[in-house]
Scaffold this motif. Sequence first.
Motif, short mmCIF file in Angstrom:
data_model
loop_
_atom_site.label_atom_id
_atom_site.label_comp_id
_atom_site.label_asym_id
_atom_site.label_seq_id
_atom_site.Cartn_x
_atom_site.Cartn_y
_atom_site.Cartn_z
N TYR A 19 -20.34 33.66 -91.69
CA TYR A 19 -19.50 34.65 -92.38
C TYR A 19 -20.04 36.07 -92.17
O TYR A 19 -19.25 37.02 -92.03
CB TYR A 19 -19.43 34.34 -93.88
N THR A 20 -21.37 36.21 -92.15
CA THR A 20 -21.95 37.54 -91.91
C THR A 20 -21.53 38.07 -90.54
O THR A 20 -21.12 39.24 -90.41
CB THR A 20 -23.49 37.46 -91.98
N GLY A 21 -21.62 37.22 -89.52
CA GLY A 21 -21.17 37.62 -88.19
C GLY A 21 -19.69 37.94 -88.16
O GLY A 21 -19.26 38.93 -87.54
N GLY A 22 -18.90 37.13 -88.86
CA GLY A 22 -17.45 37.37 -88.92
C GLY A 22 -17.13 38.69 -89.58
O GLY A 22 -16.23 39.42 -89.11
N ILE A 23 -17.83 39.01 -90.66
CA ILE A 23 -17.58 40.28 -91.37
C ILE A 23 -17.98 41.47 -90.52
O ILE A 23 -17.29 42.51 -90.50
CB ILE A 23 -18.35 40.28 -92.72
N ILE A 24 -19.09 41.33 -89.78
CA ILE A 24 -19.52 42.43 -88.89
C ILE A 24 -18.45 42.69 -87.82
O ILE A 24 -18.06 43.85 -87.58
CB ILE A 24 -20.87 42.08 -88.22
N PHE A 25 -17.96 41.63 -87.20
CA PHE A 25 -16.92 41.80 -86.17
C PHE A 25 -15.60 42.27 -86.78
O PHE A 25 -14.83 42.98 -86.14
CB PHE A 25 -16.72 40.50 -85.40
N LEU A 26 -15.35 41.90 -88.03
CA LEU A 26 -14.14 42.37 -88.70
C LEU A 26 -14.24 43.87 -88.98
O LEU A 26 -13.25 44.61 -88.86
CB LEU A 26 -13.94 41.60 -90.01
N ALA A 27 -15.44 44.31 -89.35
CA ALA A 27 -15.66 45.75 -89.56
C ALA A 27 -15.45 46.51 -88.26
O ALA A 27 -14.85 47.60 -88.24
CB ALA A 27 -17.07 45.99 -90.10
N LEU A 28 -15.92 45.93 -87.15
CA LEU A 28 -15.70 46.57 -85.84
C LEU A 28 -14.22 46.58 -85.49
O LEU A 28 -13.72 47.53 -84.86
CB LEU A 28 -16.49 45.81 -84.77
N THR A 29 -13.49 45.53 -85.92
CA THR A 29 -12.05 45.48 -85.68
C THR A 29 -11.34 46.62 -86.38
O THR A 29 -10.49 47.31 -85.79
CB THR A 29 -11.48 44.13 -86.18
N VAL A 30 -11.68 46.83 -87.66
CA VAL A 30 -11.06 47.92 -88.43
C VAL A 30 -11.45 49.27 -87.85
O VAL A 30 -10.62 50.18 -87.73
CB VAL A 30 -11.47 47.81 -89.92
N TRP A 31 -12.72 49.38 -87.46
CA TRP A 31 -13.18 50.66 -86.86
C TRP A 31 -12.39 50.97 -85.59
O TRP A 31 -11.93 52.10 -85.38
CB TRP A 31 -14.67 50.57 -86.55
N ALA A 32 -12.24 49.97 -84.71
CA ALA A 32 -11.48 50.19 -83.47
C ALA A 32 -10.03 50.53 -83.78
O ALA A 32 -9.42 51.38 -83.11
CB ALA A 32 -11.56 48.94 -82.59
N SER A 33 -9.46 49.88 -84.81
CA SER A 33 -8.04 50.11 -85.16
C SER A 33 -7.80 51.54 -85.62
O SER A 33 -6.78 52.15 -85.27
CB SER A 33 -7.61 49.13 -86.26
N ILE A 34 -8.73 52.09 -86.43
CA ILE A 34 -8.52 53.46 -86.94
C ILE A 34 -9.01 54.53 -85.98
O ILE A 34 -8.68 55.72 -86.15
CB ILE A 34 -9.21 53.64 -88.32
#
Length: 581
Positions: A19-34
């Motif tokens: 889950y920690t890895g998933g959350i990190i990549f999810l944060a990168l997803t949001v960062w790339a989106s904005i």
Amino acid sequence: MFSKLKFVFKYTHQYRWWYTGGIIFLALTVWASITIPEFIQKTIDLIAAGKAGNESEFQRNVLIIVGLAVTLILVRSLSRILIFVPARLIERNLKGEMFKKLASFPKAYYDENSTGSIISRINNDINGVRMITGFGILQIVNIILSLSLTPYKMWQLSPALTLYCVIPMVVIFVTVRVGMAVMVKYTHLRMGTLQSLSGKTISFLSGNAVIKSFNIYNYAEEEVQHDNLKLFDEGMKISWIRSFIMPLLANLGQILKILVLLVGGLYVIDAKFTIGELTAYIAYAALLAQPIMGLGWVLTIFQQGMVGIDSIQTILSRKGADDERQSLVKEEKEKLFESEIKFENLSYTFHNAEKPALENISFTIKPGQIIGVTGQVGAGKTTLINCLNGYLRPEKGMIYFGKKDAAEMKSEDIRSVVRTVSQEVFLFSDTIENNVAFGSEKAATKNEFDEVIFKSAFREELARFGQKEKTLVGEKGIMLSGGQKQRLSLARALYTPCELLILDDVFSAVDTDTERFLIKQIVENNAAKSLVIVSNRISVLEKTDYTIVLEDGRMAAQGRPDELLKTSDFYREIAQLQKEK
């Protein structure tokens, strides 16, 4: 609610690094989106300016946008993999725990809960937990990050326009929240109806022969149709609400785009906004709509999942029959039937019965003895042997294995000594070979397959099957006759040696010649250290050291076969009837 969240945390904590890895990549997803709309803004403003010499910066911005888009695809995929995989693992673990727990429950539990209801809990309720720990966690983190970073970027461009965007979002969210509450109410009702329908379907399919015999097709159809229509009505109510809510959520992005285009367009005309800034703001508005749509789904998933968790906790928190009993050490197990098994005033009353099924039963089984049990239908014969093999658990001080009280022993310890061939034969949808070997994985010694097939009088039938021991017997042994199923069940019991073998009316479905053969192989050739034979056939009871005659749950008589001819009216009557035949 706290206990349910604690339940979820217990399982998610096991996969915290996933889950920690998933959350990190999810944060990168949001960062790339904005980040992408920023470069879109710069690129469009360069196009609008139309100045020579900006070509290299334009190309650089386009390459950055492409690079961010590829990065977005990669990190979004990784975030879903790292969050959805542990959700599936949690589902697997929960199903294993549920099955293990259900297997530990006593007979009373299955008398109170239908098979369909239990299956529905295992499937639907655990699926709800999987959705919470997978899609639910993904959306929660996505919503928190998106609703933190996206509005911040929008506020930087235009605080006033951001406030305009909040108004339709709040209205739609409140509307959706009310609709979700009503939808969850009908979802609860639908789950209950689905459990009822599952139970009736399984019951009617299992009892198909009875339905045909008594010609009660209409009754079965009406019962199923009643729950089916009820399930349809509740499903339609959910669909009506969903058909109103989902378009609101789906069109939220369009509403925000129209609002931004209307107000933002005026800003561009008044030179308060550039074309690039308006384009970026529209992109942010689209990004903002996605977490709001996800919020509606998350509320539904969590409300449905919490109902499932409540149902799962009810099962997992319930104590099994052996939870408070200690396992015996190997040396103690080996000595359980060293001296005797003793019944002292055994009495047993079923949880849903008003009078005892057994009352004041006292006798002793010694190593090497063959004990018979006979009596009229409903006399308590099967109840007696189920008390002996640990399937039913009488109170303390009634059954002793040597000096060990059976009430304090685990069922698996009792069954390390006792093996039962019941009159209710169950075969698995597998090969004959695997059905015979079932349950022998941990056995220290095993008999030869051909030997037990011969002793159970199944060799000739096996030879007639095209695939021999590899023949599939079908669900519940549907491909075999009653006598074949009974003898195959007997072969299963003989496959692993035991100290006490209980035969509960296993001769009822075989002919006379087969009965004689089985008596010789099992009784006369000592298939086990001791035998308890439940039967009303005198030809079988004559081979016993002594027989117990039960009547209305009480011991009416006991003694050697020749003694019972003088002391027991029932024994004398069946002996006379069978002699005349």
